[in-house]
Design an enzyme around this catalytic site. Structure first.
Site, PDB file in Angstrom:
ATOM      1  N   TYR A   1       0.754  -1.098  -0.029  1.00  0.00           N
ATOM      2  CA  TYR A   1      -0.090   0.049   0.121  1.00  0.00           C
ATOM      3  C   TYR A   1       1.002   1.102  -0.057  1.00  0.00           C
ATOM      4  O   TYR A   1       2.020   1.291   0.753  1.00  0.00           O
ATOM      5  CB  TYR A   1      -0.933   0.119   1.234  1.00  0.00           C
ATOM      6  CG  TYR A   1      -2.098  -0.784   1.272  1.00  0.00           C
ATOM      7  CD1 TYR A   1      -3.279  -0.534   0.483  1.00  0.00           C
ATOM      8  CD2 TYR A   1      -2.148  -2.106   1.878  1.00  0.00           C
ATOM      9  CE1 TYR A   1      -4.338  -1.516   0.556  1.00  0.00           C
ATOM     10  CE2 TYR A   1      -3.167  -2.869   2.083  1.00  0.00           C
ATOM     11  CZ  TYR A   1      -4.409  -2.565   1.300  1.00  0.00           C
ATOM     12  OH  TYR A   1      -5.565  -3.334   1.283  1.00  0.00           O
TER      13      TYR A   1
ATOM     14  N   HIS B   1      -7.158  -8.574  -2.581  1.00  0.00           N
ATOM     15  CA  HIS B   1      -8.373  -8.125  -2.216  1.00  0.00           C
ATOM     16  C   HIS B   1      -8.525  -6.588  -2.579  1.00  0.00           C
ATOM     17  O   HIS B   1      -7.348  -5.785  -2.400  1.00  0.00           O
ATOM     18  CB  HIS B   1      -8.979  -8.100  -0.723  1.00  0.00           C
ATOM     19  CG  HIS B   1      -8.066  -7.762   0.289  1.00  0.00           C
ATOM     20  ND1 HIS B   1      -6.945  -7.979   0.743  1.00  0.00           N
ATOM     21  CD2 HIS B   1      -8.066  -6.365   0.856  1.00  0.00           C
ATOM     22  CE1 HIS B   1      -6.240  -7.606   1.494  1.00  0.00           C
ATOM     23  NE2 HIS B   1      -6.761  -6.223   1.600  1.00  0.00           N
TER      24      HIS B   1
HETATM   25 FE   FE2 Z   1      -6.238  -4.673   2.709  1.00  0.00          FE
END
Ligand code: FE2
Length: 232
Positions: free
Chosen positions: A101, A153
């Site tokens: 991320y 996901h």
């Molecule tokens: Fe996540």
């Protein structure tokens, strides 16, 4: 009108000990209902900036394209009777193709992609339809338990007409070998409900020579409701 109640086991418990952080954040006392105010109903849910064209195409938000498998995620948001939820703000966030991320707290030693932020948003049309173009996220480790990895996901948030209508969930990809080991997916007790979190590969959505296609419909309430992490 159909029954609006959720079936037992179709929604995750707020506290589920294999998912360790729920032990800290799940309420230990009965919830207190706070009366709604006019600003709860009238405050804008769209943020400061108007929604731009590239907001629903996460591969076009930088100078070059991100690395990874290009995909289309397409679906409808409907109520318990299959009626469209029109004008809903749909926001997504995800890791890049390497499972990282773009966030200060992500210490996974995988490369950041300068051409991928990992956030997008759009609004459903009159038929409750939405579509994103993005790249398939990678799995990532998350220290919940020894050798813990999240299946690939995409996080979804849905706002109806105001802040009180927010729903949060995650979309998974079919056939992921990490499903049995993921306490977040397994926190949904009912297997049929868990399957509602897994997108369906759809050749008809696949764009030839360009992107694979996945269908992911969201049911906001009722016995066939999508499992949600946060609900009002
Ligand atoms: Fe996540």
């Amino acid at each position: 009108m159909s029954d609006r109640r959720n079936l037992a086991g179709s929604q995750p418990s707020l506290q589920y000990s294999p998912y360790r952080s729920t032990e800290h954040r799940a309420p230990s006392r009965p919830m207190i209902r706070i009366p709604g105010t006019l600003s709860d109903l009238c405050a804008p849910v769209y943020g400061w900036w108007p929604i731009g064209e590239a907001d629903c195409d996460l591969t076009r938000q930088h100078d070059d394209e991100p690395h990874g498998q290009r995909i289309v995620v397409d679906g409808r948001i409907v109520d318990e009777d299959g009626r469209p939820v029109a004008g809903a703000l749909v926001e997504v966030w995800q890791a890049n193709a390497a499972g990282r991320y773009r966030h200060a707290n992500d210490a996974h030693p995988a490369p950041l992609d300068p051409n991928f932020t990992g956030a997008g948003r759009t609004v459903t049309d009159a038929d409750g339809h939405y579509r994103f173009t993005t790249i398939k996220p990678g799995a990532y480790p998350w220290k919940n338990h020894e050798n813990a990895w999240r299946p690939a996901h995409i996080h979804f948030s849905i706002f109806g007409s105001n802040f009180q209508t927010r729903l949060v969930t995650q979309m998974y990809f079919p056939g992921d070998p990490l499903f049995p080991y993921d306490p977040i997916l397994q926190s949904v007790p009912d297997e049929r409900a868990r399957r509602r979190l897994i997108a369906r590969f759809d050749l008809a959505l696949t764009s030839p020579e360009w992107a694979l296609g996945y269908a992911f419909d969201i049911v906001v309430r009722g016995p066939d409701a999508t499992p949600f992490e946060q609900r009002r």
